[in-house]
Scaffold this motif. Structure first.
Motif, PDB file in Angstrom:
ATOM      1  N   ASP A 136     -46.426  -4.942  13.506  1.00  0.00           N
ATOM      2  CA  ASP A 136     -47.532  -4.000  13.335  1.00  0.00           C
ATOM      3  C   ASP A 136     -47.475  -2.947  14.440  1.00  0.00           C
ATOM      4  O   ASP A 136     -46.412  -2.697  15.034  1.00  0.00           O
ATOM      5  CB  ASP A 136     -48.860  -4.789  13.316  1.00  0.00           C
ATOM      6  N   ASP A 137     -48.584  -2.366  14.745  1.00  0.00           N
ATOM      7  CA  ASP A 137     -48.690  -1.260  15.693  1.00  0.00           C
ATOM      8  C   ASP A 137     -48.206  -1.659  17.099  1.00  0.00           C
ATOM      9  O   ASP A 137     -48.247  -2.824  17.458  1.00  0.00           O
ATOM     10  CB  ASP A 137     -50.169  -0.851  15.756  1.00  0.00           C
ATOM     11  N   MET A 148     -55.086  -9.417   6.424  1.00  0.00           N
ATOM     12  CA  MET A 148     -54.171 -10.525   6.713  1.00  0.00           C
ATOM     13  C   MET A 148     -54.931 -11.798   7.052  1.00  0.00           C
ATOM     14  O   MET A 148     -56.115 -11.773   7.362  1.00  0.00           O
ATOM     15  CB  MET A 148     -53.262 -10.108   7.865  1.00  0.00           C
ATOM     16  N   CYS A 195     -62.932   1.814  10.871  1.00  0.00           N
ATOM     17  CA  CYS A 195     -61.853   0.913  11.222  1.00  0.00           C
ATOM     18  C   CYS A 195     -62.223   0.269  12.533  1.00  0.00           C
ATOM     19  O   CYS A 195     -62.213   0.900  13.563  1.00  0.00           O
ATOM     20  CB  CYS A 195     -60.539   1.649  11.349  1.00  0.00           C
ATOM     21  N   LYS A 231     -46.090  -0.787   6.473  1.00  0.00           N
ATOM     22  CA  LYS A 231     -47.563  -0.712   6.443  1.00  0.00           C
ATOM     23  C   LYS A 231     -47.938   0.654   6.993  1.00  0.00           C
ATOM     24  O   LYS A 231     -47.553   1.001   8.116  1.00  0.00           O
ATOM     25  CB  LYS A 231     -48.153  -1.830   7.311  1.00  0.00           C
ATOM     26  N   TRP A 265     -50.273  -8.410  14.086  1.00  0.00           N
ATOM     27  CA  TRP A 265     -51.471  -7.802  14.658  1.00  0.00           C
ATOM     28  C   TRP A 265     -52.610  -8.771  14.990  1.00  0.00           C
ATOM     29  O   TRP A 265     -53.175  -8.738  16.087  1.00  0.00           O
ATOM     30  CB  TRP A 265     -52.002  -6.687  13.745  1.00  0.00           C
ATOM     31  N   ASP A 325     -50.878   3.181   7.912  1.00  0.00           N
ATOM     32  CA  ASP A 325     -52.279   3.005   8.296  1.00  0.00           C
ATOM     33  C   ASP A 325     -52.964   4.360   8.496  1.00  0.00           C
ATOM     34  O   ASP A 325     -52.600   5.116   9.403  1.00  0.00           O
ATOM     35  CB  ASP A 325     -52.271   2.175   9.595  1.00  0.00           C
ATOM     36  N   CYS A 352     -52.723   1.158   4.007  1.00  0.00           N
ATOM     37  CA  CYS A 352     -53.796   0.582   4.838  1.00  0.00           C
ATOM     38  C   CYS A 352     -54.839   1.676   5.033  1.00  0.00           C
ATOM     39  O   CYS A 352     -54.687   2.544   5.894  1.00  0.00           O
ATOM     40  CB  CYS A 352     -53.196   0.109   6.161  1.00  0.00           C
ATOM     41  N   CYS A 378     -53.447   3.666  14.965  1.00  0.00           N
ATOM     42  CA  CYS A 378     -54.785   3.220  15.380  1.00  0.00           C
ATOM     43  C   CYS A 378     -54.826   2.850  16.854  1.00  0.00           C
ATOM     44  O   CYS A 378     -55.858   2.956  17.495  1.00  0.00           O
ATOM     45  CB  CYS A 378     -55.223   2.013  14.552  1.00  0.00           C
ATOM     46  N   ALA A 379     -53.714   2.380  17.393  1.00  0.00           N
ATOM     47  CA  ALA A 379     -53.700   2.004  18.804  1.00  0.00           C
ATOM     48  C   ALA A 379     -53.308   3.186  19.690  1.00  0.00           C
ATOM     49  O   ALA A 379     -53.131   3.026  20.895  1.00  0.00           O
ATOM     50  CB  ALA A 379     -52.749   0.831  19.026  1.00  0.00           C
ATOM     51  N   TYR A 437     -58.385   0.870   4.278  1.00  0.00           N
ATOM     52  CA  TYR A 437     -59.702   0.215   4.397  1.00  0.00           C
ATOM     53  C   TYR A 437     -60.574   0.366   3.147  1.00  0.00           C
ATOM     54  O   TYR A 437     -61.807   0.363   3.228  1.00  0.00           O
ATOM     55  CB  TYR A 437     -60.460   0.708   5.648  1.00  0.00           C
ATOM     56  N   ARG A 482     -55.230  -1.864   1.158  1.00  0.00           N
ATOM     57  CA  ARG A 482     -56.372  -2.524   1.779  1.00  0.00           C
ATOM     58  C   ARG A 482     -57.656  -2.145   1.045  1.00  0.00           C
ATOM     59  O   ARG A 482     -57.845  -0.995   0.643  1.00  0.00           O
ATOM     60  CB  ARG A 482     -56.457  -2.121   3.252  1.00  0.00           C
ATOM     61  N   ASP A 504     -61.099  -4.107   8.854  1.00  0.00           N
ATOM     62  CA  ASP A 504     -60.277  -5.188   9.416  1.00  0.00           C
ATOM     63  C   ASP A 504     -60.998  -6.538   9.395  1.00  0.00           C
ATOM     64  O   ASP A 504     -62.181  -6.629   9.731  1.00  0.00           O
ATOM     65  CB  ASP A 504     -59.913  -4.887  10.874  1.00  0.00           C
ATOM     66  N   TYR A 545     -44.546  -0.513  10.876  1.00  0.00           N
ATOM     67  CA  TYR A 545     -45.879   0.080  10.756  1.00  0.00           C
ATOM     68  C   TYR A 545     -45.849   1.527  11.215  1.00  0.00           C
ATOM     69  O   TYR A 545     -45.166   1.869  12.202  1.00  0.00           O
ATOM     70  CB  TYR A 545     -46.811  -0.748  11.656  1.00  0.00           C
ATOM     71  N   LYS A 584     -60.751  -1.840  14.266  1.00  0.00           N
ATOM     72  CA  LYS A 584     -59.705  -1.937  15.263  1.00  0.00           C
ATOM     73  C   LYS A 584     -59.585  -0.633  16.036  1.00  0.00           C
ATOM     74  O   LYS A 584     -59.164  -0.602  17.157  1.00  0.00           O
ATOM     75  CB  LYS A 584     -58.381  -2.312  14.604  1.00  0.00           C
ATOM     76  N   TRP A 585     -59.983   0.477  15.400  1.00  0.00           N
ATOM     77  CA  TRP A 585     -59.988   1.731  16.148  1.00  0.00           C
ATOM     78  C   TRP A 585     -60.978   1.640  17.278  1.00  0.00           C
ATOM     79  O   TRP A 585     -60.767   2.145  18.352  1.00  0.00           O
ATOM     80  CB  TRP A 585     -60.384   2.888  15.252  1.00  0.00           C
TER      81      TRP A 585
HETATM   82  C1  GLA Z   1     -55.876  -0.901  11.973  1.00  0.00           C
HETATM   83  C2  GLA Z   1     -55.415  -1.818  10.847  1.00  0.00           C
HETATM   84  C3  GLA Z   1     -55.027  -3.143  11.451  1.00  0.00           C
HETATM   85  C4  GLA Z   1     -53.918  -2.946  12.472  1.00  0.00           C
HETATM   86  C5  GLA Z   1     -54.376  -1.973  13.537  1.00  0.00           C
HETATM   87  C6  GLA Z   1     -53.252  -1.591  14.471  1.00  0.00           C
HETATM   88  O1  GLA Z   1     -57.033  -1.362  12.578  1.00  0.00           O
HETATM   89  O2  GLA Z   1     -56.415  -1.963   9.892  1.00  0.00           O
HETATM   90  O3  GLA Z   1     -54.603  -4.024  10.426  1.00  0.00           O
HETATM   91  O4  GLA Z   1     -52.780  -2.470  11.814  1.00  0.00           O
HETATM   92  O5  GLA Z   1     -54.860  -0.778  12.962  1.00  0.00           O
HETATM   93  O6  GLA Z   1     -53.644  -0.646  15.398  1.00  0.00           O
END
Ligand code: GLA
Length: 501
Positions: free
Chosen positions: A190-191, A357, A5, A263, A155, A265, A301, A237-238, A303, A321, A325, A229, A7-8
């Protein structure tokens, strides 16, 4: 534990913008455990990351771990210099670059400085109790998302800057811009809305969202629906608190607020569960949502992990998903849409493949590229979740997102996902439509203009063309001798709707 991921990595890398920790030089090898403190979250917590690195010659392997996440990495070392990439990422750019200086890692994450020092046992994250996921059984269809969900999500553009005011003003703009009228009816947070969980297990919002129920009511008052989310792991993830162990309580709270879309995740769930447990873990929240009695679109979500397309609907999922991302760049957009092509047979009313998205209007692709993005998502029956600033979008962006003829292809009730056929630089996608006709798109993947030709015999075998329309020029076109040709610029797309006699 396999985690992908991007975004991680971004979240992790944000953590590495400040430093803390410890003592003890590690010689000139990068092998070892390194700790870095990151930024303060909107709920008052501080991010931290631990890098577990193994150097062999000039090769690096290992893991980067944060509050409830772990990302496998690979990298190279030249002298004291290192470059670190996500092990499973398609991104050719390193996300961490730096040097080993006096026993510390000093470097940059996409331009932002970080320092990591040798970790001590005190840096370790607290161990979590393992919760066995439920035994598998099939959940009933919730009756939602008969066509791919449409709306907006915070996001891609706003990331952790999303707040109450942004959501309200976006909701206003969804109506005034015509997006709502065109079918974009979900406004999805989202997050980074999360605060802290209290002693009663209630997850509070953080200061960016002073009153979630009031915000939900406001969005509803505009005739729109609203999404939120969370994650099946302990952290999003955040790095914010998520639903692990609190699935039922969170689902009930979302329903009590009036939430219409969740959503969910995977993120930190990967530090607890294996990929073959994905289905059971997603079933748990599916059951919790079902038990609320509120119609809530369930967006998985994960991946593309764990063959989700084979069981997504069985856990009550309406979309899942299929990829890592998306980024606002051509290669990422094309990579994502092509990656979900093999999943085409699994798309249909109520359950959709989600290549992530939209990036349309976010500024790093050309109008031709964004038109291709919109066309491909429509041909692939993908969810259309705009990820741009609806309040300030340009006329070009509007003309793309609000192209009703392309939206109609996406929303066609037959719910078929097109499959690509590539010849040289031209890739043709044909989507059967409910009226017996087809939508056809030809995307030019090359760097120069090319001539795309579509043949009636390929599109409508055994039938004749009754009429054809170019969905970007909004003009009817004529098939001559059973074919239609058009020039397509580099990274542009021809898109036609062809009906049969
Ligand atoms: C993951 C998801 C993204 C978003 C972020 C938020 O990376 O795939 O779409 O939701 O987390 O932290």
């Amino acid at each position: 534990m396999r985690v992908i991921c991007r975004k991680w990595m971004i979240a992790m890398a944000c953590m590495l913008t400040l430093l803390s920790c410890m003592s003890g030089a590690q010689g000139q090898s990068l092998s070892g455990h390194w700790a870095a403190m990151g930024k303060t979250l909107y709920n008052g917590e501080t991010q931290k990351a631990i890098l577990d690195l193994e150097q062999s010659g000039n090769q690096l392997t290992g893991t980067v771990r944060g509050l409830g996440f772990a990302v496998k990495i690979k990298g190279t070392v030249t002298g004291n210099h290192f470059e670190i990439f996500g092990a499973d990422s398609d991104n050719k750019k390193p996300f961490l670059v730096g040097d080993l200086i006096n026993g510390e890692l000093h470097g940059k994450q996409r331009g932002r400085p970080f320092i990591a020092r040798p970790a001590t046992p005190a840096d370790e994250f607290p161990k979590l109790t393992y919760i066995e996921p439920p035994a598998l059984h099939d959940l009933p269809y919730n009756g939602l998302a008969k066509t791919p969900p449409m709306g907006w999500n915070s996001w891609n553009l706003f990331a952790d800057k999303v707040d109450d005011k942004t959501v309200r003003t976006i909701a206003d703009a969804m109506v005034s811009s015509g997006m709502a009228g065109a079918g974009y009816d979900y406004v999805n947070i989202d997050d980074t809305w999360e605060g802290l969980r209290d002693a009663h297990g209630i997850l509070h919002t953080n200061s960016k969202f002073p009153d979630m129920k009031a915000l939900v009511d406001y969005v509803h008052s505009k005739g729109l629906k609203i999404g939120i989310y969370s994650s099946p792991g302990p952290r999003t993830c955040a790095g914010y608190p998520a639903s692990y162990g609190y699935e039922k309580q969170d689902a009930e709270m979302f329903a009590s607020w009036g939430i219409d879309y969740l959503k969910y995740d995977w993120c930190s769930a990967s530090t607890i569960y294996k990929n073959d447990q994905l289905r059971a873990v997603y079933q748990k929240m599916g059951e919790a949502l079902e038990a609320t009695g509120r119609p809530i679109v369930y967006s998985l979500c994960e991946y593309g992990l764990g063959k989700v397309e084979t069981w997504g609907p069985k856990v009550g999922g309406n979309l899942w998903r299929t990829t890592d991302d998306i980024r606002d760049e051509w290669n990422s957009m094309i990579f994502n849409i092509e990656k979900q092509a093999p999943n085409a047979p699994y798309a249909g009313p109520g359950h959709w493949n989600d290549p992530d998205m939209l990036e349309i209007g976010n500024g790093h692709m050309t109008p031709d590229e964004y038109r291709a993005h919109m066309s491909l998502w429509a041909l692939a029956a993908a969810p259309l979740l705009a990820g741009n600033d609806i309040r300030t979008m340009s006329d070009v962006t509007k003309s793309i997102l609000l192209n009703k003829e392309v939206i109609a292809v996406d929303q066609d009730p037959l719910g078929k996902q097109a499959l690509p056929v590539r010849k040289g630089n031209l890739e043709t996608w044909v989507k059967p439509l409910v009226d017996g006709g087809v939508a056809v798109g030809v995307v030019n993947l090359g760097s120069t203009t090319a001539t795309a030709t579509v043949k009636a015999s390929d599109l409508l075998p055994g039938k004749e063309v009754k009429s054809a329309r170019d969905l970007w020029s909004h003009k009817d076109v004529v098939f001559t001798d059973g074919a239609y040709s058009s020039e397509v610029p580099s990274h542009g797309m021809l898109m036609l709707r062809v009906s049969a006699k």
